[in-house]
Every structure is written in C-alpha cells, then in structure tokens.
Design a protein around this motif. Structure first.
Motif, PDB file in Angstrom:
ATOM      1  N   GLY B 360       0.804  -1.222   0.000  1.00 51.69           N
ATOM      2  CA  GLY B 360       0.000   0.000   0.000  1.00 51.69           C
ATOM      3  C   GLY B 360       0.831   1.264   0.000  1.00 51.69           C
ATOM      4  O   GLY B 360       0.313   2.361   0.194  1.00 51.69           O
ATOM      5  N   GLY B 361       2.146   1.148  -0.184  1.00 56.07           N
ATOM      6  CA  GLY B 361       3.019   2.318  -0.184  1.00 56.07           C
ATOM      7  C   GLY B 361       3.677   2.521  -1.532  1.00 56.07           C
ATOM      8  O   GLY B 361       3.141   2.105  -2.558  1.00 56.07           O
ATOM      9  N   ASP B 362       4.868   3.142  -1.521  1.00 55.13           N
ATOM     10  CA  ASP B 362       5.584   3.350  -2.789  1.00 55.13           C
ATOM     11  C   ASP B 362       7.063   3.576  -2.493  1.00 55.13           C
ATOM     12  O   ASP B 362       7.442   3.843  -1.346  1.00 55.13           O
ATOM     13  N   LEU B 363       7.863   3.448  -3.529  1.00 56.10           N
ATOM     14  CA  LEU B 363       9.301   3.695  -3.410  1.00 56.10           C
ATOM     15  C   LEU B 363       9.690   4.678  -4.504  1.00 56.10           C
ATOM     16  O   LEU B 363       9.393   4.457  -5.682  1.00 56.10           O
ATOM     17  N   THR B 364      10.348   5.778  -4.101  1.00 54.31           N
ATOM     18  CA  THR B 364      10.756   6.801  -5.076  1.00 54.31           C
ATOM     19  C   THR B 364      12.229   7.119  -4.880  1.00 54.31           C
ATOM     20  O   THR B 364      12.830   6.710  -3.877  1.00 54.31           O
ATOM     21  N   VAL B 365      12.787   7.857  -5.834  1.00 49.14           N
ATOM     22  CA  VAL B 365      14.205   8.199  -5.718  1.00 49.14           C
ATOM     23  C   VAL B 365      14.451   9.630  -6.202  1.00 49.14           C
ATOM     24  O   VAL B 365      13.770  10.110  -7.109  1.00 49.14           O
ATOM     25  N   LYS B 366      15.400  10.280  -5.540  1.00 46.56           N
ATOM     26  CA  LYS B 366      15.918  11.558  -6.032  1.00 46.56           C
ATOM     27  C   LYS B 366      17.416  11.354  -6.155  1.00 46.56           C
ATOM     28  O   LYS B 366      18.033  10.800  -5.229  1.00 46.56           O
ATOM     29  N   SER B 367      17.990  11.776  -7.274  1.00 49.13           N
ATOM     30  CA  SER B 367      19.401  11.476  -7.455  1.00 49.13           C
ATOM     31  C   SER B 367      20.068  12.507  -8.352  1.00 49.13           C
ATOM     32  O   SER B 367      19.418  13.131  -9.192  1.00 49.13           O
ATOM     33  N   GLU B 368      21.369  12.658  -8.135  1.00 50.12           N
ATOM     34  CA  GLU B 368      22.156  13.514  -9.019  1.00 50.12           C
ATOM     35  C   GLU B 368      23.386  12.721  -9.419  1.00 50.12           C
ATOM     36  O   GLU B 368      24.092  12.182  -8.542  1.00 50.12           O
ATOM     37  N   PHE B 369      23.603  12.638 -10.725  1.00 48.97           N
ATOM     38  CA  PHE B 369      24.706  11.813 -11.214  1.00 48.97           C
ATOM     39  C   PHE B 369      26.032  12.324 -10.655  1.00 48.97           C
ATOM     40  O   PHE B 369      26.345  13.505 -10.726  1.00 48.97           O
ATOM     41  N   GLY B 370      26.794  11.422 -10.066  1.00 51.08           N
ATOM     42  CA  GLY B 370      28.104  11.777  -9.508  1.00 51.08           C
ATOM     43  C   GLY B 370      28.049  12.338  -8.102  1.00 51.08           C
ATOM     44  O   GLY B 370      29.085  12.581  -7.482  1.00 51.08           O
ATOM     45  N   VAL B 371      26.851  12.571  -7.596  1.00 54.53           N
ATOM     46  CA  VAL B 371      26.727  13.165  -6.252  1.00 54.53           C
ATOM     47  C   VAL B 371      26.155  12.162  -5.243  1.00 54.53           C
ATOM     48  O   VAL B 371      26.648  12.008  -4.127  1.00 54.53           O
ATOM     49  N   GLY B 372      25.112  11.457  -5.668  1.00 49.80           N
ATOM     50  CA  GLY B 372      24.502  10.477  -4.772  1.00 49.80           C
ATOM     51  C   GLY B 372      23.004  10.359  -4.974  1.00 49.80           C
ATOM     52  O   GLY B 372      22.433  11.051  -5.839  1.00 49.80           O
ATOM     53  N   SER B 373      22.382   9.491  -4.198  1.00 52.10           N
ATOM     54  CA  SER B 373      20.951   9.229  -4.346  1.00 52.10           C
ATOM     55  C   SER B 373      20.277   9.180  -2.987  1.00 52.10           C
ATOM     56  O   SER B 373      20.905   8.847  -1.982  1.00 52.10           O
ATOM     57  N   VAL B 374      18.956   9.507  -3.005  1.00 52.62           N
ATOM     58  CA  VAL B 374      18.137   9.309  -1.800  1.00 52.62           C
ATOM     59  C   VAL B 374      16.918   8.497  -2.212  1.00 52.62           C
ATOM     60  O   VAL B 374      16.108   8.940  -3.035  1.00 52.62           O
ATOM     61  N   PHE B 375      16.824   7.272  -1.693  1.00 51.75           N
ATOM     62  CA  PHE B 375      15.658   6.437  -1.935  1.00 51.75           C
ATOM     63  C   PHE B 375      14.701   6.608  -0.766  1.00 51.75           C
ATOM     64  O   PHE B 375      15.128   6.597   0.395  1.00 51.75           O
ATOM     65  N   THR B 376      13.409   6.789  -1.070  1.00 48.40           N
ATOM     66  CA  THR B 376      12.409   6.957  -0.009  1.00 48.40           C
ATOM     67  C   THR B 376      11.287   5.943  -0.177  1.00 48.40           C
ATOM     68  O   THR B 376      10.613   5.913  -1.215  1.00 48.40           O
ATOM     69  N   ALA B 377      11.135   5.099   0.848  1.00 44.98           N
ATOM     70  CA  ALA B 377      10.013   4.150   0.864  1.00 44.98           C
ATOM     71  C   ALA B 377       8.993   4.665   1.860  1.00 44.98           C
ATOM     72  O   ALA B 377       9.336   4.890   3.026  1.00 44.98           O
ATOM     73  N   VAL B 378       7.776   4.915   1.392  1.00 47.04           N
ATOM     74  CA  VAL B 378       6.702   5.327   2.302  1.00 47.04           C
ATOM     75  C   VAL B 378       5.721   4.170   2.409  1.00 47.04           C
ATOM     76  O   VAL B 378       5.217   3.681   1.391  1.00 47.04           O
ATOM     77  N   LEU B 379       5.487   3.712   3.628  1.00 47.98           N
ATOM     78  CA  LEU B 379       4.623   2.545   3.833  1.00 47.98           C
ATOM     79  C   LEU B 379       3.505   2.898   4.810  1.00 47.98           C
ATOM     80  O   LEU B 379       3.738   3.662   5.759  1.00 47.98           O
ATOM     81  N   PRO B 380       2.308   2.336   4.606  1.00 49.80           N
ATOM     82  CA  PRO B 380       1.245   2.605   5.584  1.00 49.80           C
ATOM     83  C   PRO B 380       1.535   1.877   6.906  1.00 49.80           C
ATOM     84  O   PRO B 380       2.074   0.777   6.890  1.00 49.80           O
ATOM     85  N   VAL B 381       1.164   2.511   7.995  1.00 57.43           N
ATOM     86  CA  VAL B 381       1.358   1.898   9.312  1.00 57.43           C
ATOM     87  C   VAL B 381       0.456   0.669   9.455  1.00 57.43           C
ATOM     88  O   VAL B 381       0.865  -0.350   9.980  1.00 57.43           O
ATOM     89  N   ASP B 382      -0.770   0.809   8.937  1.00 59.84           N
ATOM     90  CA  ASP B 382      -1.731  -0.282   9.079  1.00 59.84           C
ATOM     91  C   ASP B 382      -2.062  -0.876   7.716  1.00 59.84           C
ATOM     92  O   ASP B 382      -2.808  -0.296   6.938  1.00 59.84           O
ATOM     93  N   GLY B 383      -1.508  -2.046   7.445  1.00 58.81           N
ATOM     94  CA  GLY B 383      -1.733  -2.707   6.158  1.00 58.81           C
ATOM     95  C   GLY B 383      -3.121  -3.296   6.017  1.00 58.81           C
ATOM     96  O   GLY B 383      -3.525  -3.668   4.918  1.00 58.81           O
ATOM     97  N   SER B 384      -3.878  -3.398   7.120  1.00 59.33           N
ATOM     98  CA  SER B 384      -5.213  -4.003   7.009  1.00 59.33           C
ATOM     99  C   SER B 384      -6.156  -3.091   6.251  1.00 59.33           C
ATOM    100  O   SER B 384      -7.185  -3.530   5.742  1.00 59.33           O
ATOM    101  N   MET B 385      -5.806  -1.777   6.160  1.00 61.05           N
ATOM    102  CA  MET B 385      -6.610  -0.862   5.348  1.00 61.05           C
ATOM    103  C   MET B 385      -6.620  -1.347   3.902  1.00 61.05           C
ATOM    104  O   MET B 385      -7.580  -1.178   3.174  1.00 61.05           O
ATOM    105  N   LEU B 386      -5.499  -1.990   3.532  1.00 64.21           N
ATOM    106  CA  LEU B 386      -5.339  -2.497   2.168  1.00 64.21           C
ATOM    107  C   LEU B 386      -6.319  -3.626   1.902  1.00 64.21           C
ATOM    108  O   LEU B 386      -6.927  -3.727   0.841  1.00 64.21           O
ATOM    109  N   GLU B 387      -6.493  -4.493   2.919  1.00 69.77           N
ATOM    110  CA  GLU B 387      -7.377  -5.655   2.770  1.00 69.77           C
ATOM    111  C   GLU B 387      -8.820  -5.243   2.610  1.00 69.77           C
ATOM    112  O   GLU B 387      -9.584  -5.842   1.870  1.00 69.77           O
ATOM    113  N   SER B 388      -9.218  -4.145   3.335  1.00 69.19           N
ATOM    114  CA  SER B 388     -10.620  -3.740   3.276  1.00 69.19           C
ATOM    115  C   SER B 388     -10.912  -2.845   2.094  1.00 69.19           C
ATOM    116  O   SER B 388     -12.051  -2.544   1.803  1.00 69.19           O
ATOM    117  N   ALA B 389      -9.839  -2.396   1.378  1.00 66.63           N
ATOM    118  CA  ALA B 389     -10.052  -1.473   0.250  1.00 66.63           C
ATOM    119  C   ALA B 389     -10.660  -2.208  -0.918  1.00 66.63           C
ATOM    120  O   ALA B 389     -10.506  -3.382  -1.081  1.00 66.63           O
TER     121      ALA B 389
END
Lengths: 202, 389
Positions: B360-389
C-alpha cells in the motif's frame, strides 16, 4: 417535491419493466443470458447525489450520458465502475473488446450501445406512461470521477433539480456489475411524472 | 422543434447528407415505411450504388441480407428511439466491401448511429443512419490485442521458468550452505583453521546465491500476481535495526560511514514483516553496492500518523535523469554498460518498489549523477486498510 411510497413503488416497477426489456435486448444482441436485478430507487435533490453514492467515490467511472426531451426533459446517466465496465464489455463481446481490461475505442462504443439500450428502455417507459413521446440525444461516453459527472448535471439549471437514482446489477457469466442510473429532472418534469403515477395507481 | 423534442426534422435530410460527405461518413435517410429517402455521395462511393438507383426503393430490396437485429434497430429508430450499432457487437449495417488492404475481412467494419426524424408536428417520420468506416481502427486494435496477448504469454512463460528454476536451485544451495556450516562446526570430525576458513567462505557464497535466488523468486511471484501479504504486529524501528545489523559488515568492509537517524520510541505497524525487512535490506545493499567512498544515511520518520517514511541516502555514483525511472525496471542497472559493472541481478529496486506498492506504499528516488541518491520508501502503518479497500 417528492413521491409518496405508492408512487415510488410504481416508478420502481416502471424501471423494472424497462430494465427487463433492456436485458432481453442485450441478451438477443450478445447471444448470452443477461440478467438485470430488481432496481432499488432513491429520489433526492441533485446536490445530494454524492451522499447517496458514497461507494462510487474515489475511482474513475465509465458513464453513458444522454439528454432527453419531450413530455419530460432532463439528463440520464448510466454509471459503472471503470474496471467493471471493461469486464462487462469484454464478456458481452466474447473477449473481443477491452482484452487488457482497458476501455479502448471499441469497448467504449459497446458500452455506449449498452447504455443507450438501458437508458432508452427506461426512459421510454416514461413516454409510454405519459402517452407522449420522449426523445434522446446520441449517448456520450466519458471516463471520469463522480464529482466531475455531477458537476455536468448541476449546471444551467433554472429550476430545482431532482434526481431519481436507480441502482441495479447486471449479471452474465457469473459476473455481476453494479450499475447506477441517475435521471436528473426539473421540478416540473417530476410533478408530471408524479401526476402520471398517481393516475396510474388510481 | 416544439415541446423540447431532441432530433432532426425530415426537411434537414439534404443538409445531413451533405454534412456526412464533409465529415467522411455515410448517411442514409429512411421514411416510416423503411423506404430510402436519402443516400449521400460517400455511400455511392463505398457501395457502388448510385443515389438515383437507391432512393425511393425499400431498404430490404436494396439490402436483402440485412440481419434481423439491424432491421429491428432501424424500425425502433423510425418509431422515435436513438440507436447505436457498435462494430464489436454487429460488425456492419450495410453490405459494403472491405476497403483496399483489408480484403481478408468480408465487409467494411462499421460504427453506426441511427436517429429518428420528426415532421413539423413532432411525430416520428423516419430515421437517418450515420455510418462510420472503422475498419482500420478495428485492424489496429486486433494487432494490438495480439501483441498484448503474445507479450502476456511470454511474460507468463518467463515468470514460470524463473520460478521453477529458482525453486530447483534454492533447495540444493540451501543444503550446500547447511552442510558447509556443519562441516565448519566440526560435526563430522575436526577441521583445520584453513579448512574452517574455506568452509565459511563456501557458506557465505551459498548464502549470497540463496539471496539472489530468493530475489528472482519474489520478482517472479510479484509479476505473476501470486505474492501474498501476511500481516502481523511489528515495531518498525526494530525491523530497521535488524536490517542495519545484517548490512553493517558490508559497510565496514568498504570503509563507509553509516549514519542512523531513528525516532526515540517504537513505531507500531501492522504489516508484512518479511517484505518490509526485504525492502530495507535491498535499499541498504543497493546503497553499499554503488557507494565506493563517503557515507550512507538511514533516516526514519512519520510524515503523518498513518505512514512511515524510510530515507536511505548515499554518496555513491548517482543516477542520470534518463535512467531515473528505468532503475525500477527488472534486470536494469543504470550503469550496467559502464566500465565498472556492479554485481547483482538488477532486481533489487524493482522488487522493492513492487513490494512497497503491494503493502500500500511506494518507493521513489531523487538522485544527481556523480553526487549520490536518496531512496524513499513510504509505507502505511496499518496494512489491514489495504485488505478492506
């Protein structure tokens, strides 16, 4: 302005006849057994439609929209959730339309034909009851959210607008798709319908 | 038209025929007895039948093979109903030969709208049919359908092969790792120091291989839609700490600085523990793999009460703008073609994003070539919301 219980029941019966007529036409065209459930009916002000259809919020909806005129005038919209609409089009065409679950041009056209048959059969029932012809525009199909659909119904209305919401289910090949019809009419048209229903009951 | 009727009056027929020609569609008008009253130039060209030979004749005389459903639609239209005959359900209305290049079809494929015509007193007086040639569109849709089916079939075959192959590999590799461990522990007799070292090396390599196989299996299951979510109550912070422990030896081996910024208290989550751990380990492993010097920072925060965000920043090689979305495709490494290839299957980021979305979340990235990257995973605290959706 509202209908009493007897008039509401009579109107539901009218839609039931229309929907069964539509199901028979669709079965004949597709060569498949298509069943339409007994409709449930709610009458409200058009601005209250959102409250009556909370489950349709969130996702994109396939809509078939026809303007009708004559003895009674207004907007008629058939609403089906997009993925269910694609399934319906796929099943009715033996997998030819919407093969990947997306509503391509041909699938949209199939849906427009389905909508035209369903809306036409129900609106013709008004004409039959009022013994005056009701004519329809060419159906337009849109994929959009419920608030956008409702906005298109709420504009350009000089008088208080009422909505007859008809909920039913289309069933074929063990798949069921919820379908909703919104018949939006002005107070004058609803009064005509109410009078005709009262005469019919009497 | 009086009384708010919607439609055309019969006296507009000539204009409608002309508009049809301008818009490149066929227009045929009929009266109530289904006698043809209008036949535009488009129809003359398409059918080879001239208007003067057709107008005034009964429709069924001109089109004797017309199917009952099509005839019924026209009859309904002359009685006041608007009708649609979609190509998918009807194929065609009029017997028109298929256009050049589509001779394998028996007829021109048609999309048809039939509208009632009214007289001056608003009585239904006939109908007008608008016929659109959709043969080319139908052919394109068919090509697309076949391509989609072939692609889906090839994908299924690939996923099945990967799943079967990985499963077959997993068991013997697991056994190899276990036996190497047992041997190293001296369970089958004493081993010398060098032998012990080499046995542990075998065990490490087997563990690495097992990780790759697991990654392939997960990717195959996700692609086939067979990956299941098993929810339990877990502390998100403990999960992240476990993953850090697993990756610390690799960080130390490369001489990188690991900075950890975690909230003071626990974060109660109802989620799939195994999948969250796999996402964190994959992202940390990825950061280590592509960072030759500098630091890796892992930061956990709650942007709102319903979600947890995990940021993993590195000072690695970074990703160019053209590769930024490609890196989430399976088997893709942004620098695969560079002179310094990195080990791995190229599945880690793809699997991690799919797993994050499955939760129920996503994974994104911000990056600059030669400088580095930041990966961000945002996840829901309660996954049961997913089951009832």
């Amino acid at each position: 302005m509202n209908l009493d219980d007897f008039e509401s029941d009579a109107l539901a019966e009218l839609f039931n006849v229309g929907l069964h007529r539509a199901a028979a036409s669709l079965s004949e065209i597709t060569g498949q057994r298509i069943i339409v459930d007994m409709p449930r009916l709610v009458i409200c002000l058009t601005e209250d439609i959102e409250k009556q259809l909370p489950n349709l919020f969130g996702g994109e909806i396939a809509t078939v929209h026809q303007v009708f005129g004559g003895a009674v005038a207004g907007d008629a919209v058939l609403l089906i959730e997009q993925d269910k609409a694609a399934t319906l089009a796929k099943l009715m065409t033996a997998g030819e339309a919407a093969p990947s679950g997306r509503l391509d041009q041909s699938a949209r056209e199939v849906l427009a034909e389905i909508g035209n048959i369903v809306l036409g059969a129900c609106l013709s029932s008004f004409g039959d009851m009022l013994q005056m012809p009701v004519s329809f525009s060419i159906p337009r199909i849109h994929i959009e959210s419920l608030p956008n659909i409702l906005r298109s119904l709420l504009v350009d209305s000089d008088e208080v607008q009422y909505a007859v919401i008809v909920a039913t289910q289309f069933r074929l090949s063990e798949v069921a798709a919820d379908g909703f019809m919104i018949i939006a009419v002005g107070a004058k048209s609803l009064a005509k319908i109410s009078k005709a229903l009262a005469d019919r009951i009497a | 038209m009086a009384d708010g009727q919607i439609g055309f009056t019969s006296d507009r027929t000539a204009a409608l025929l002309e508009v049809g020609d301008i818009l490149d569609i066929g227009v045929m008008a009929l009266d109530r007895s289904l006698t043809i009253t209008g036949w535009n130039a488009w129809l003359e060209n398409a059918t080879g039948k001239r208007a003067e030979d057709v107008v005034g004749r009964a429709l069924l005389e001109v089109e004797p093979q017309m199917r009952a459903i099509a005839r019924s639609a026209i009859e309904q239209a002359v009685n006041g109903s608007t009708m649609i005959l979609s190509q998918r359900l009807h194929g065609f209305l009029l017997e028109i030969p298929a256009p050049a290049g589509y001779e394998h079809l028996t007829h021109m494929q048609q999309s048809v709208r039939i509208l009632p015509l009214y007289d001056d007193s608003d009585a239904a007086s006939g109908a007008v049919a608008f016929i659109q040639d959709v043969t080319e569109r139908v052919a394109h849709e068919k090509e697309l359908r076949i391509a989609v089916e072939m692609s889906q079939s090839a994908n299924r075959a690939k996923s099945d092969f990967l799943a079967a192959m990985s499963h077959e590999l997993r068991t013997p590799i697991g056994a190899m790792s276990s036996y190497a461990g047992l041997l190293a522990d001296g369970l089958f007799g004493p081993v010398g120091e060098q032998q012990h070292k080499q046995l542990l090396r075998i065990k490490t390599i087997a563990g690495h291989l097992l990780g790759i196989v697991e990654q392939i299996l997960t990717a195959a299951r996700v692609e086939a839609g067979r990956e299941q979510v098993t929810l339990s109550n877990v502390d998100g912070i403990s999960l992240v700490r476990d993953a850090i422990l697993a990756i610390e030896p690799q960080v130390a081996e490369k001489g990188l600085v690991l900075t950890v910024e975690l909230p003071a208290g626990p974060i109660a989550m109802h989620t799939d523990e195994v999948k969250v751990r796999q996402i964190v380990i994959n992202l940390l492993g990825n950061a280590v793999k592509f960072t030759s010097a500098g630091s890796i920072t892992i930061r956990v925060e709650q942007p709102d009460a319903a979600s947890v965000a995990l940021h993993i920043a590195d000072t690695g090689i970074g990703i160019g703008p053209h590769d930024i979305e490609r890196i989430f495709e399976p088997f893709v490494q942004a620098n695969r073609s560079s002179n310094r290839p990195h080990e791995g299957t190229g599945l880690g980021l793809s699997v991690s994003r799919e797993l994050a979305r499955l939760l129920g979340g996503d994974l994104t990235v911000k990056s600059e070539f030669g400088v580095g990257s930041v990966f961000t995973a945002v996840l829901p605290v309660d996954g049961s919301m997913l089951e009832s959706a």
